[in-house]
Design a protein around this motif. Structure first.
Motif, PDB file in Angstrom:
ATOM      1  N   PHE A  93      50.396 110.275 111.676  1.00  0.00           N
ATOM      2  CA  PHE A  93      49.199 109.445 111.531  1.00  0.00           C
ATOM      3  C   PHE A  93      48.676 108.936 112.871  1.00  0.00           C
ATOM      4  CE2 PHE A  93      50.646 109.272 107.127  1.00  0.00           C
ATOM      5  CZ  PHE A  93      49.447 109.470 106.457  1.00  0.00           C
ATOM      6  N   LEU A  94      49.438 109.150 113.940  1.00  0.00           N
ATOM      7  CA  LEU A  94      48.937 108.835 115.276  1.00  0.00           C
ATOM      8  C   LEU A  94      47.925 109.877 115.746  1.00  0.00           C
ATOM      9  CD1 LEU A  94      52.275 107.761 117.015  1.00  0.00           C
ATOM     10  CD2 LEU A  94      50.430 106.259 116.243  1.00  0.00           C
ATOM     11  N   VAL A  95      47.834 110.984 115.015  1.00  0.00           N
ATOM     12  CA  VAL A  95      46.961 112.106 115.379  1.00  0.00           C
ATOM     13  C   VAL A  95      45.797 112.173 114.392  1.00  0.00           C
ATOM     14  CG1 VAL A  95      46.882 114.602 115.768  1.00  0.00           C
ATOM     15  CG2 VAL A  95      48.994 113.325 116.232  1.00  0.00           C
ATOM     16  N   PRO A  96      44.577 112.457 114.872  1.00  0.00           N
ATOM     17  CA  PRO A  96      43.441 112.600 113.943  1.00  0.00           C
ATOM     18  C   PRO A  96      43.717 113.666 112.892  1.00  0.00           C
ATOM     19  CG  PRO A  96      42.678 112.555 116.223  1.00  0.00           C
ATOM     20  CD  PRO A  96      44.175 112.657 116.274  1.00  0.00           C
ATOM     21  N   GLY A  97      43.144 113.479 111.706  1.00  0.00           N
ATOM     22  CA  GLY A  97      43.332 114.448 110.636  1.00  0.00           C
ATOM     23  C   GLY A  97      42.839 115.830 111.015  1.00  0.00           C
ATOM     24  N   GLY A  98      43.529 116.861 110.528  1.00  0.00           N
ATOM     25  CA  GLY A  98      43.179 118.236 110.870  1.00  0.00           C
ATOM     26  C   GLY A  98      44.414 119.043 111.205  1.00  0.00           C
ATOM     27  N   LEU A 104      46.075 119.629 113.949  1.00  0.00           N
ATOM     28  CA  LEU A 104      47.083 119.037 114.823  1.00  0.00           C
ATOM     29  C   LEU A 104      47.997 118.087 114.044  1.00  0.00           C
ATOM     30  CD1 LEU A 104      45.053 118.331 118.097  1.00  0.00           C
ATOM     31  CD2 LEU A 104      46.457 120.309 117.512  1.00  0.00           C
ATOM     32  N   ARG A 105      47.400 117.268 113.188  1.00  0.00           N
ATOM     33  CA  ARG A 105      48.234 116.377 112.369  1.00  0.00           C
ATOM     34  C   ARG A 105      49.127 117.186 111.439  1.00  0.00           C
ATOM     35  NH1 ARG A 105      45.610 111.830 108.513  1.00  0.00           N
ATOM     36  NH2 ARG A 105      45.204 110.825 110.541  1.00  0.00           N
ATOM     37  N   ASP A 106      48.566 118.221 110.834  1.00  0.00           N
ATOM     38  CA  ASP A 106      49.357 119.071 109.937  1.00  0.00           C
ATOM     39  C   ASP A 106      50.558 119.675 110.665  1.00  0.00           C
ATOM     40  OD1 ASP A 106      47.574 118.582 107.866  1.00  0.00           O
ATOM     41  OD2 ASP A 106      46.365 120.356 108.304  1.00  0.00           O
ATOM     42  N   GLY A 107      50.351 120.089 111.909  1.00  0.00           N
ATOM     43  CA  GLY A 107      51.446 120.664 112.678  1.00  0.00           C
ATOM     44  C   GLY A 107      52.546 119.668 112.960  1.00  0.00           C
ATOM     45  N   VAL A 108      52.185 118.432 113.294  1.00  0.00           N
ATOM     46  CA  VAL A 108      53.187 117.403 113.575  1.00  0.00           C
ATOM     47  C   VAL A 108      54.029 117.120 112.334  1.00  0.00           C
ATOM     48  CG1 VAL A 108      53.537 114.978 114.209  1.00  0.00           C
ATOM     49  CG2 VAL A 108      51.852 116.359 115.441  1.00  0.00           C
ATOM     50  N   VAL A 109      53.409 117.132 111.155  1.00  0.00           N
ATOM     51  CA  VAL A 109      54.138 116.857 109.914  1.00  0.00           C
ATOM     52  C   VAL A 109      55.307 117.827 109.728  1.00  0.00           C
ATOM     53  CG1 VAL A 109      53.964 116.915 107.389  1.00  0.00           C
ATOM     54  CG2 VAL A 109      52.199 115.778 108.728  1.00  0.00           C
ATOM     55  N   THR A 110      55.141 119.078 110.146  1.00  0.00           N
ATOM     56  CA  THR A 110      56.163 120.097 109.881  1.00  0.00           C
ATOM     57  C   THR A 110      57.423 119.922 110.717  1.00  0.00           C
ATOM     58  OG1 THR A 110      55.282 121.667 111.530  1.00  0.00           O
ATOM     59  CG2 THR A 110      54.378 121.783 109.298  1.00  0.00           C
ATOM     60  N   VAL A 111      57.371 119.145 111.795  1.00  0.00           N
ATOM     61  CA  VAL A 111      58.529 119.015 112.685  1.00  0.00           C
ATOM     62  C   VAL A 111      59.742 118.493 111.927  1.00  0.00           C
ATOM     63  CG1 VAL A 111      59.432 117.876 114.732  1.00  0.00           C
ATOM     64  CG2 VAL A 111      57.090 118.691 114.720  1.00  0.00           C
ATOM     65  N   GLY A 112      59.542 117.479 111.097  1.00  0.00           N
ATOM     66  CA  GLY A 112      60.663 116.894 110.383  1.00  0.00           C
ATOM     67  C   GLY A 112      61.253 117.779 109.311  1.00  0.00           C
ATOM     68  N   LEU A 113      60.528 118.822 108.916  1.00  0.00           N
ATOM     69  CA  LEU A 113      61.017 119.754 107.901  1.00  0.00           C
ATOM     70  C   LEU A 113      61.785 120.920 108.506  1.00  0.00           C
ATOM     71  CD1 LEU A 113      57.792 119.762 105.749  1.00  0.00           C
ATOM     72  CD2 LEU A 113      60.023 118.987 104.963  1.00  0.00           C
ATOM     73  N   ALA A 114      61.746 121.046 109.813  1.00  0.00           N
ATOM     74  CA  ALA A 114      62.444 122.146 110.483  1.00  0.00           C
ATOM     75  C   ALA A 114      63.951 121.902 110.470  1.00  0.00           C
ATOM     76  CB  ALA A 114      61.946 122.283 111.920  1.00  0.00           C
ATOM     77  N   PRO A 115      64.742 122.957 110.514  1.00  0.00           N
ATOM     78  CA  PRO A 115      66.198 122.788 110.609  1.00  0.00           C
ATOM     79  C   PRO A 115      66.607 122.405 112.032  1.00  0.00           C
ATOM     80  CG  PRO A 115      65.635 125.105 110.713  1.00  0.00           C
ATOM     81  CD  PRO A 115      64.339 124.364 110.460  1.00  0.00           C
ATOM     82  N   TYR A 151      45.387 115.751 122.471  1.00  0.00           N
ATOM     83  CA  TYR A 151      46.767 116.121 122.766  1.00  0.00           C
ATOM     84  C   TYR A 151      47.569 114.968 123.354  1.00  0.00           C
ATOM     85  CZ  TYR A 151      46.783 120.883 121.242  1.00  0.00           C
ATOM     86  OH  TYR A 151      46.773 121.997 120.431  1.00  0.00           O
ATOM     87  N   LEU A 152      46.898 113.963 123.902  1.00  0.00           N
ATOM     88  CA  LEU A 152      47.621 112.753 124.311  1.00  0.00           C
ATOM     89  C   LEU A 152      48.181 112.052 123.073  1.00  0.00           C
ATOM     90  CD1 LEU A 152      45.251 111.289 127.065  1.00  0.00           C
ATOM     91  CD2 LEU A 152      47.409 112.539 127.369  1.00  0.00           C
ATOM     92  N   ARG A 153      47.413 112.052 121.999  1.00  0.00           N
ATOM     93  CA  ARG A 153      47.885 111.452 120.762  1.00  0.00           C
ATOM     94  C   ARG A 153      48.964 112.318 120.110  1.00  0.00           C
ATOM     95  NH1 ARG A 153      42.377 109.351 117.844  1.00  0.00           N
ATOM     96  NH2 ARG A 153      43.903 108.370 116.445  1.00  0.00           N
ATOM     97  N   VAL A 154      48.828 113.627 120.246  1.00  0.00           N
ATOM     98  CA  VAL A 154      49.880 114.523 119.764  1.00  0.00           C
ATOM     99  C   VAL A 154      51.186 114.244 120.514  1.00  0.00           C
ATOM    100  CG1 VAL A 154      50.653 116.922 119.692  1.00  0.00           C
ATOM    101  CG2 VAL A 154      48.330 116.350 119.000  1.00  0.00           C
ATOM    102  N   ALA A 155      51.091 114.120 121.836  1.00  0.00           N
ATOM    103  CA  ALA A 155      52.285 113.834 122.644  1.00  0.00           C
ATOM    104  C   ALA A 155      52.914 112.513 122.230  1.00  0.00           C
ATOM    105  CB  ALA A 155      51.918 113.816 124.125  1.00  0.00           C
TER     106      ALA A 155
END
Length: 305
Positions: free
Chosen positions: A85-90, A92-103, A212-216
């Motif tokens: 939620f620190l990242v604008p919707g779209g 980039l946000r969708d990509g960040v969500v997947t990190v926690g689902l990775a092994p 990408y600053l918000r992504v970081a």
């Protein structure tokens, strides 16, 4: 081991720079299943390097493995969802969500060994978390995002093809046949080059801007929270197990996350995972070196040393 990790990190940084500068042909590969193809190669090359003795010793560690896997599959997806939620919707946000689902990050076995931790425990968590990701990542992702393009069955099928089958095939071969000594460096080199190639492909999807600053910021938030979680889970364990739990829980596999993001949301959603890969490999390599130095200092101060 330590030198190899630093070399791999340098290779990843070079690959990221290449991906940012030579984007057009690499982006073409992304759109033609390049990420999935490399991911399958990476999983197979890594799994074929796991020692059979590691697999035989896993039952003795079942409590630690089950506890860590349960915490990881419940807490980490929630943390990445909140950090997104620190990242604008779209995308980039969708990509960040997947990190926690990775092994667990495939490199966490090497960093655990570098830290002097339990490689057996790290190997068990890698295998177990990969199976969990294949099983539940699709449904959890659909629940978290409410995204019309997310089809859990398609996500699960893709993970079965590019992750579960190469993993199972490599482990079956490794248990049945010894890996010739001359092939061990080949498997390691294939794994390292696959990681670097994946970073280059993912970086080709990046368009550097203020977003990408918000992504970081979101990825650093997730990394800090996952480190805290790893410290919490391992707080009552022996030193070797603590290091393994810390590194496996705090290092999530950016390559599998990228494959998951690209499958669920499209190639643009994989872009944040290249940045996460650099962050997590830097953290893992640096912390492993620190933990190993700390363990040596503790040994040197013990009576009779």
């Amino acid at each position: 081991m330590g030198l190899r990790n630093y070399r791999e990190l340098a290779l990843v940084l070079i690959a990221a720079a290449l991906g940012l500068t030579v984007q057009a042909p690499l982006a073409w590969l992304v759109r033609h299943q390049g990420i999935n193809a490399l991911l399958a190669v990476l999983v197979f090359a890594t799994a074929i390097s796991i020692e059979p003795t590691t697999l035989r010793r896993l039952p003795s560690l079942w409590r630690d493995i089950v506890y860590a896997l349960a915490v990881g599959i419940t807490a980490l997806p929630a943390i990445s969802w909140l950090a997104a939620f620190l990242v604008p919707g779209g995308p980039l946000r969708d990509g960040v969500v997947t990190v926690g689902l990775a092994p667990c990050e495939i490199a966490s076995i090497a960093t655990t060994a570098m830290a002097g931790g339990s490689v057996v425990l790290a190997g068990g968590l890698l295998i177990g978390s990969t199976i969990l990701t294949v099983s539940v990542a699709g449904p959890i992702l659909a629940l978290e995002t409410h995204h019309a393009s997310v089809h859990p069955g398609h996500v699960v099928t893709n993970l079965l093809i590019v992750v579960a089958i190469p993993l199972a095939l490599a482990l079956a071969i490794r248990v049945r046949y010894p890996l010739p000594t001359r092939l061990e460096p080949v498997a390691q080199a294939t794994s390292s080059l696959s990681v670097a190639a994946l970073v280059a492909l993912i970086a080709a999807e990046i368009n550097l801007d203020l977003d990408y600053l918000r992504v970081a910021a979101s990825l650093l938030t997730f990394l800090a929270a996952s480190i805290a979680l790893g410290l919490f889970v391992g707080r009552n364990n022996r030193v070797g197990s603590r290091s393994a739990l810390l590194l496996t829980l705090s290092m999530r596999d950016f390559a599998i996350a990228a494959g998951l993001a690209a499958t669920a949301f499209g190639p643009k959603a994989a872009a944040p995972l290249g940045l996460y890969g650099i962050l997590v490999l830097t953290w893992g390599t640096g912390s492993a070196g620190y933990l190993r130095a700390k363990a040596r200092a503790r040994t040197d101060t013990e009576p009779g040393s």
